[in-house]
Design an enzyme around this catalytic site. Structure first.
Site, PDB file in Angstrom:
ATOM      1  N   LYS A  75       0.805  -1.222   0.000  1.00  0.00           N
ATOM      2  CA  LYS A  75       0.000   0.000   0.000  1.00  0.00           C
ATOM      3  C   LYS A  75       0.842   1.278   0.000  1.00  0.00           C
ATOM      4  O   LYS A  75       0.310   2.362  -0.257  1.00  0.00           O
ATOM      5  CB  LYS A  75      -0.946   0.001   1.205  1.00  0.00           C
ATOM      6  CG  LYS A  75      -1.966  -1.130   1.193  1.00  0.00           C
ATOM      7  CD  LYS A  75      -2.951  -1.005   0.046  1.00  0.00           C
ATOM      8  CE  LYS A  75      -4.105  -1.992   0.217  1.00  0.00           C
ATOM      9  NZ  LYS A  75      -5.130  -1.840  -0.826  1.00  0.00           N
ATOM     10  N   SER A 306      -3.176 -12.003   4.623  1.00  0.00           N
ATOM     11  CA  SER A 306      -3.669 -12.005   3.236  1.00  0.00           C
ATOM     12  C   SER A 306      -2.701 -12.711   2.307  1.00  0.00           C
ATOM     13  O   SER A 306      -3.115 -13.306   1.305  1.00  0.00           O
ATOM     14  CB  SER A 306      -3.925 -10.576   2.756  1.00  0.00           C
ATOM     15  OG  SER A 306      -2.726  -9.824   2.735  1.00  0.00           O
TER      16      SER A 306
END
Length: 490
Positions: A75, A306
Site C-alpha cells: 500500500k 492475506s
C-alpha cells in the site's frame, strides 16, 4: 550505482563459509546503493523470490516481497501515488488533512508519505485489525478512529461511510478513497507491473492477487493485457467475501465474515475491474493461516494473513496446471504486523483456526495447559508485584499458584487490589508481599471429563473453572473461553 566500486573478495576455497554463502558476492554487492535522500525513495523496486519448498506441480512459483517497502506493505505504492495526484490536482494543500478508511496498511502508507510532508492524518479502522497495525499508526502520528467491522455499507458506523463523512465536515480535508481513486490502480500499472515483467524476463503466465480496494488487480490487469496478453489474472478471495462467488456465478451473495485482513469485500469496489479475472478461488481462514505459517517455516518469509490467502490460491492454481507455467504472487505485507494473531498459537485456537483434537468435554476449552508448559502461573513465594506484572504481560485476570508443579491456590486482580489498597506510605511494601498472603486457597475444582453444563454454576459464583484430570491439574477456563467455544461451535 555509485561510481565508487567495492572490490569483490578473492574466491574462497571449497567448503569454506564464504563459498557456502548465497547469493554470490557480486549479486549481494549489486544491491548496494549510495544513500537515499528520503525513505520515500525506497518505495517500490521490491525483490522477487522463487519458492522451492512447496508442491507446485509442473509450475514455477515466484513471490514479490512488497513487505520490503518502508511502510511494510504494497500500500505504500498507492499512498505515494494518491497523495502526489491530489497535490497536483489542488485537492490537497499545505497543512491539509488526509482522511481514509483503511484496514491498516493504506493508512500506514498515507502516514508514511503524508506526515513528513506536513499533512495531518485521520484514519477510520475496523475493529478486527491487528494490535500491531494500530500501534504502528499511532506511533507514526496518525489519529486512529476505531469502528465496527460487523456492519455493511450504508450503516453509520461502516468504516468507509464514516471516513467520507469526516472528510466532508472537516475544512481542508482530502478523502483519499482508495476504493475509487484512479491513482490507486495507476500506481500498479506504472510501477508494480513493469517491475514484475522485468524481473521475470517478460515471461509471466499468471499473477495471483487479492482484492481489497481493487487497485492491484486492475492496475496489473491493465498492464499485462497490454504487454503480455497470455498473462492470466487469478483472484484469491477469503470465504465470506462476495467477489469470488460473483465471478463464478454472476450472482451477488450476502457477505459473511472472515478473519484475514486487507482483502475480501462485501461490495464491488469501483476500482475493481472483475472482468480482468480469469479464475477465482475462495480460501478459508484456516487455509490462509496455515499457508502463511508454512511460508515462514519452509521458506523463512514472514508475511501477513492475506499473503496466506494468495499463497493458498497460487498453490492450488499451480497444481491444477497440466503444462509448466510461471506464476507470481505477493507478500502483501510483513508478518510482524500479525505476531499477536496469525503467529500466536493461542489466538488461532481461540478463533477455531488451529488443528486441535476435540474430546467433547472440558478439555476442549482449556487454552493453556500445564502439561504442555503453556500455562501462565506464579509461585506462592513470589511477590504480588510479580503476579501483577505477569497478568499484564499475558493479558489475563487470574493466575494459578503452583508450588513444585502442584496447584495450591488462585490469585486474581481483586485479590491483589484488596491486599495492596490502603495508605500510600506502605503501599510498596504491600506489593512486595508474597502471593500466598493474598491468594485464594479454598478451591472448587472440576474434572476434565465433565461437560459444559458444569461451568455455569462456577461462573455464577464469580469464580474461574479449575480443571483437573484425576489428581493432575490441567488448566483454567474463564467466561471468555466459554464464549469463544460457543462462538466456534456451529
Amino acid at each position: 550505482m555509485s561510481k565508487h566500486k567495492i572490490a569483490a573478495p578473492d574466491s574462497a576455497p571449497s567448503g569454506s563459509a564464504l563459498s557456502d554463502r548465497a547469493p554470490s558476492s557480486d549479486s549481494a554487492m549489486s544491491r548496494l546503493r549510495p544513500p537515499y535522500a528520503s525513505v520515500l525513495d525506497l518505495i517500490g523496486q521490491t525483490p522477487v523470490v522463487e519458492l522451492t519448498k512447496f508442491d507446485i506441480g509442473k509450475c514455477r512459483l515466484f513471490i514479490k516481497l512488497e513487505s520490503q517497502n518502508p511502510g511494510g506493505s504494497i500500500k505504500d505504492r498507492i499512498a505515494l501515488s494518491m497523495i502526489a495526484a491530489a497535490e497536483k490536482q489542488g485537492k490537497l494543500k499545505r497543512g491539509g488533512t488526509i482522511v481514509e478508511a483503511t484496514a491498516g496498511n493504506t493508512g500506514l502508507g498515507l502516514a508514511q508519505v503524508g506526515i513528513p510532508k506536513g499533512y495531518s492524518i485521520i484514519l477510520v479502522v475496523p475493529d478486527k485489525m491487528s494490535r500491531e497495525k494500530i500501534q504502528h499508526l499511532r506511533a507514526l502520528g496518525a489519529e486512529v478512529r476505531m469502528t465496527r467491522s460487523d456492519v455493511g455499507k450504508g450503516h453509520a458506523e461502516y468504516y468507509q461511510d464514516m471516513a467520507e463523512k469526516i472528510a466532508a465536515e472537516l475544512p481542508g480535508a482530502f478523502y483519499a478513497n482508495q476504493f475509487a481513486n484512479p491513482a490507486n490502480p495507476l500506481a500498479h500499472e506504472t510501477t508494480t507491473g513493469p517491475e514484475i515483467f522485468q524481473q521475470l524476463d517478460g515471461d509471466v503466465d499468471a499473477v495471483v492477487v487479492g482484492v481489497g480496494s481493487g487497485g492491484t488487480l486492475t492496475g496489473l490487469g491493465r498492464y499485462f493485457a497490454d504487454v503480455s496478453p497470455k498473462t492470466e489474472m487469478i483472484l484469491a478471495d477469503p470465504v465470506g467475501s462476495v467477489l469470488a462467488p460473483l465471478i463464478k456465478t454472476g450472482k451477488m451473495i450476502e457477505a459473511g465474515s472472515w478473519t484475514v485482513e486487507g482483502i475480501g469485500e462485501d461490495f464491488v469496489p469501483p476500482n475493481a475491474d472483475l472482468s480482468l479475472v480469469k479464475k477465482a478461488y475462495s480460501i478459508t481462514d484456516k487455509q490462509s493461516m496455515l499457508a502463511v505459517r508454512d511460508l515462514l517455516s519452509r521458506e523463512g518469509i514472514l508475511a501477513g494473513s492475506s499473503s496466506g490467502t494468495l499463497l493458498s490460491t497460487a498453490l492450488r492454481y499451480c497444481r491444477e496446471q497440466t503444462v509448466p507455467k510461471r506464476v507470481v504472487t505477493f507478500v502483501c505485507d510483513s508478518g510482524n504486523k500479525y505476531l499477536s494473531k496469525v503467529f500466536d498459537d493461542f489466538w488461532l485456537a481461540e478463533q477455531g483456526l488451529a488443528e486441535q483434537e476435540q474430546h467433547g468435554d472440558l478439555r476442549d476449552l482449556v487454552m493453556r495447559t500445564l502439561r504442555t508448559g503453556d500455562i501462565v502461573s506464579v509461585g506462592p513465594d513470589e511477590s504480588l508485584l510479580n503476579a501483577y506484572g505477569r497478568m499484564r504481560r499475558s493479558d489475563v485476570s487470574q493466575l494459578p499458584v503452583l508450588d513444585d508443579g502442584k496447584l495450591v491456590g488462585i490469585v486474581d486482580e481483586s485479590d491483589i487490589l484488596a491486599h495492596v489498597e490502603g495508605p500510600y506510605d506502605s503501599r510498596w511494601d504491600r506489593f512486595k508481599a508474597p502471593v500466598r498472603t493474598a491468594m485464594t486457597s479454598n478451591l472448587h475444582t472440576l474434572q476434565a471429563s465433565q461437560t459444559l453444563d458444569a461451568l455455569l454454576p462456577v461462573f455464577d459464583r464469580n469464580e474461574v473453572a479449575i480443571v483437573f484430570d484425576g489428581d493432575e491439574f490441567i488448566g483454567l477456563i474463564t467466561r471468555i473461553d466459554l464464549i469463544n467455544h460457543l462462538r466456534r461451535a456451529r
